[in-house]
Enzyme design. Structure first.
Site, PDB file in Angstrom:
ATOM      1  N   TYR A 142       0.820  -1.214   0.000  1.00  0.00           N
ATOM      2  CA  TYR A 142       0.000   0.000   0.000  1.00  0.00           C
ATOM      3  C   TYR A 142       0.858   1.270   0.000  1.00  0.00           C
ATOM      4  O   TYR A 142       0.407   2.318  -0.442  1.00  0.00           O
ATOM      5  CB  TYR A 142      -0.895   0.037   1.249  1.00  0.00           C
ATOM      6  CG  TYR A 142      -2.232  -0.644   1.072  1.00  0.00           C
ATOM      7  CD1 TYR A 142      -2.315  -1.988   0.737  1.00  0.00           C
ATOM      8  CD2 TYR A 142      -3.422   0.066   1.266  1.00  0.00           C
ATOM      9  CE1 TYR A 142      -3.534  -2.610   0.593  1.00  0.00           C
ATOM     10  CE2 TYR A 142      -4.655  -0.557   1.126  1.00  0.00           C
ATOM     11  CZ  TYR A 142      -4.708  -1.892   0.785  1.00  0.00           C
ATOM     12  OH  TYR A 142      -5.920  -2.505   0.643  1.00  0.00           O
ATOM     13  N   LYS A 192       3.288 -15.106   1.907  1.00  0.00           N
ATOM     14  CA  LYS A 192       3.637 -16.043   0.841  1.00  0.00           C
ATOM     15  C   LYS A 192       5.154 -16.150   0.774  1.00  0.00           C
ATOM     16  O   LYS A 192       5.807 -15.653  -0.154  1.00  0.00           O
ATOM     17  CB  LYS A 192       3.000 -15.633  -0.494  1.00  0.00           C
ATOM     18  CG  LYS A 192       1.566 -16.157  -0.596  1.00  0.00           C
ATOM     19  CD  LYS A 192       0.877 -15.860  -1.891  1.00  0.00           C
ATOM     20  CE  LYS A 192       1.453 -16.596  -3.066  1.00  0.00           C
ATOM     21  NZ  LYS A 192       1.092 -18.057  -3.096  1.00  0.00           N
ATOM     22  N   ASP A 225      -2.617 -17.881   0.513  1.00  0.00           N
ATOM     23  CA  ASP A 225      -3.632 -18.462  -0.391  1.00  0.00           C
ATOM     24  C   ASP A 225      -4.267 -19.704   0.252  1.00  0.00           C
ATOM     25  O   ASP A 225      -5.489 -19.872   0.247  1.00  0.00           O
ATOM     26  CB  ASP A 225      -3.045 -18.769  -1.786  1.00  0.00           C
ATOM     27  CG  ASP A 225      -1.765 -19.604  -1.747  1.00  0.00           C
ATOM     28  OD1 ASP A 225      -1.195 -19.801  -0.648  1.00  0.00           O
ATOM     29  OD2 ASP A 225      -1.333 -20.069  -2.822  1.00  0.00           O
ATOM     30  N   ASP A 249      -6.418  -7.183   3.930  1.00  0.00           N
ATOM     31  CA  ASP A 249      -7.579  -6.554   3.290  1.00  0.00           C
ATOM     32  C   ASP A 249      -8.466  -7.625   2.675  1.00  0.00           C
ATOM     33  O   ASP A 249      -9.684  -7.657   2.895  1.00  0.00           O
ATOM     34  CB  ASP A 249      -7.079  -5.563   2.227  1.00  0.00           C
ATOM     35  CG  ASP A 249      -8.215  -4.789   1.594  1.00  0.00           C
ATOM     36  OD1 ASP A 249      -9.134  -4.363   2.331  1.00  0.00           O
ATOM     37  OD2 ASP A 249      -8.206  -4.617   0.363  1.00  0.00           O
ATOM     38  N   ASP A 253     -12.335  -9.263   4.161  1.00  0.00           N
ATOM     39  CA  ASP A 253     -13.599  -9.265   3.410  1.00  0.00           C
ATOM     40  C   ASP A 253     -14.134 -10.691   3.313  1.00  0.00           C
ATOM     41  O   ASP A 253     -15.341 -10.922   3.429  1.00  0.00           O
ATOM     42  CB  ASP A 253     -13.403  -8.692   1.994  1.00  0.00           C
ATOM     43  CG  ASP A 253     -13.793  -7.219   1.898  1.00  0.00           C
ATOM     44  OD1 ASP A 253     -13.514  -6.475   2.860  1.00  0.00           O
ATOM     45  OD2 ASP A 253     -14.382  -6.812   0.866  1.00  0.00           O
TER      46      ASP A 253
HETATM   47  C1  IPM Z   1     -10.525  -1.283   3.821  1.00  0.00           C
HETATM   48  C2  IPM Z   1     -10.640  -0.623   2.465  1.00  0.00           C
HETATM   49  C3  IPM Z   1      -9.450   0.298   2.238  1.00  0.00           C
HETATM   50  C4  IPM Z   1      -8.223  -0.565   2.104  1.00  0.00           C
HETATM   51  C5  IPM Z   1      -9.542   1.287   1.073  1.00  0.00           C
HETATM   52  C6  IPM Z   1     -10.818   2.037   1.013  1.00  0.00           C
HETATM   53  C7  IPM Z   1      -8.380   2.254   1.132  1.00  0.00           C
HETATM   54  O1  IPM Z   1     -10.793  -1.568   1.466  1.00  0.00           O
HETATM   55  O2  IPM Z   1     -10.410  -0.572   4.818  1.00  0.00           O
HETATM   56  O3  IPM Z   1     -10.594  -2.508   3.889  1.00  0.00           O
HETATM   57  O4  IPM Z   1      -7.926  -1.091   1.019  1.00  0.00           O
HETATM   58  O5  IPM Z   1      -7.518  -0.697   3.112  1.00  0.00           O
HETATM   59 MN    MN Z   2     -11.050  -3.611   2.217  1.00  0.00          MN
END
Ligand code: IPM
Ligand code: MN
Ligand code: NAD
Length: 368
Positions: A142, A192, A225, A249, A253
């Protein structure tokens, strides 16, 4: 004693909608529990760009550095997708994380009993699930340099750099080991190392911190993975997971869907302790600005409300009150109340964002 201070940055899309429900909880603490927060509000993301031409004004950055905790809604939206990269809404959030040095992002994924049937996975896979992903938040791909889109001969090349120093790995590893000690004494580190040098270093450093400082914590390593696969196969094998910025990240999710909806997942981003002993801290839901449902009263405010509960726990030493908010959320779900994201394909009658907030406040009342 001064009141605890909060800076609210509601942001874009559903950010202000879910934050309005958090305000109800904050107000409840003032009127019913005698805990008055000094709340200020400001802009971040697209709305800040609209007003100031930048997704985070320097004055807002300075305020964030001073308060006890920042609460953030969400940033971004299609209106801003074609802006220059340097002024995109997401840059405002990334600047907050970087300049506040919030290196440890705690993303718990907990499956509430009432939702065990709702996950896209089988009930016995997710029932009772309670895991914690610790995502490194201020480094890695990032932020690594060089980065950019450059001309190379007749074509362009897009470059981002995965970069971790030993000390960056050490500090997030310690955060994860400390959490593991407070939970089940079990930590799984994901990278990884089979293809990335940064992963080799990550694995070595986490192992050394474990051997020398946390020999009592059971440490394992997994390729990220394979970790994604194991998280969907049998997530209850994990307790605390520590991983880098990008893998964290993605994996968080994924973990959201173990709990039923992205609208359920809170997070705490913590840095080093300030002069008052509290960690620098920003609390935000894992979800984004959800442009597809913004302005319709459909957003689930629970992720944002649970993020406030994390603030009670990690910034204000009010663990019992955090438990109270979490129990209120469990109660309304057990009562069958659902926002639209928690409806199965067969449908039903969803309640609105505001009704969910009101129901949680009523459950808080009932808890007294
Ligand atoms: C998160 C989001 C952020 C990230 C974006 C919006 C910068 O996806 O907080 O998970 O990628 O960290
Ligand atoms: Mn995210
Ligand atoms: P998103 O999280 O906004 O939405 C993904 C899906 O989940 C959508 O269908 C949305 O309706 C649903 N959803 C998300 N939160 C919900 C909630 N509380 N209640 C009900 N449903 C919910 O992700 P996206 O669509 O990939 O991104 C949209 C924008 O948000 C982009 O600009 C992205 O950069 C930004 N974003 C911001 C953050 C943040 O501010 N922390 C995080 C992720 C994405």
């Amino acid at each position: 004693m001064t009141n605890p201070s909060l800076l609210i940055l509601a942001g874009d899309g559903i950010g202000p909608e879910v934050m309005a429900e958090v305000r109800k909880i904050i107000d409840w603490y003032g009127t019913k529990r005698g805990v008055a927060f000094d709340v200020s509000e400001d802009l971040v993301g697209g709305c800040a760009y609209d007003k100031h031409g930048t997704p985070l004004h320097d004055d807002t950055m300075a305020k964030a550095q001073e308060v006890d905790a920042v609460l953030l809604g969400a940033v971004g939206g299609p209106k801003y997708d074609n802006l220059d990269f340097s002024i995109k809404p997401e840059r405002g959030l990334l600047r907050l994380r970087k300049e506040m040095d919030l290196y440890a992002n705690l993303r718990p994924a907990q499956c509430f009993d009432a939702l065990a049937d709702f996950s896209s996975l089988k009930k016995d896979v997710v029932a009772g699930l309670d895991i914690m992903i610790v995502r490194e938040l201020t480094s890695g791909v990032y932020f690594g340099e060089p980065r950019g889109i450059f001309k190379e001969g007749n074509e362009r090349v897009g470059i981002n750099t995965q970069r971790y120093t030993e000390s960056e790995i050490e500090r997030v590893a310690r955060s994860a080991f400390e959490l593991a000690r407070k939970r089940s004494n079990k930590l799984c580190s994901m990278e990884k190392a089979n293809v990335m040098e940064s992963g080799v270093l990550w694995r070595e450093v986490v192992q050394r911190i474990g051997d020398t400082e946390y020999p009592d914590v059971e440490l394992s390593h997994m390729y990220a993975d394979a970790g994604a696969m194991q998280l969907t196969r049998w997530p209850k094998q994990f307790d605390v997971i520590v991983t880098d910025n990008l893998f964290g990240d993605l994996l968080s999710d994924l973990a959201a869907m173990l709990t039923g909806s992205l609208g359920m997942l809170p997070s705490a981003s913590l840095g080093a302790p300030m002069a008052n002993g509290r960690p620098k801290a920003l609390y935000e839901p894992v979800h984004g600005s959800a442009p597809d449902i913004a302005g319709q009263g459909k957003a689930n405010p629970i992720a944002c409300i649970l993020s406030f509960a994390m603030a009670l726990r990690y910034s204000f030493d009010m663990g019992a009150e955090a438990d109270r908010v979490e129990a209120a959320v469990a109660k309304v779900l057990a009562d069958g109340l659902r926002t639209a994201d928690l409806m199965g394909p067969e449908g039903g009658s969803p309640i609105t964002t505001g009704q969910m907030g009101d129901a949680i406040v009523a459950a808080l009342d009932a808890s007294l």
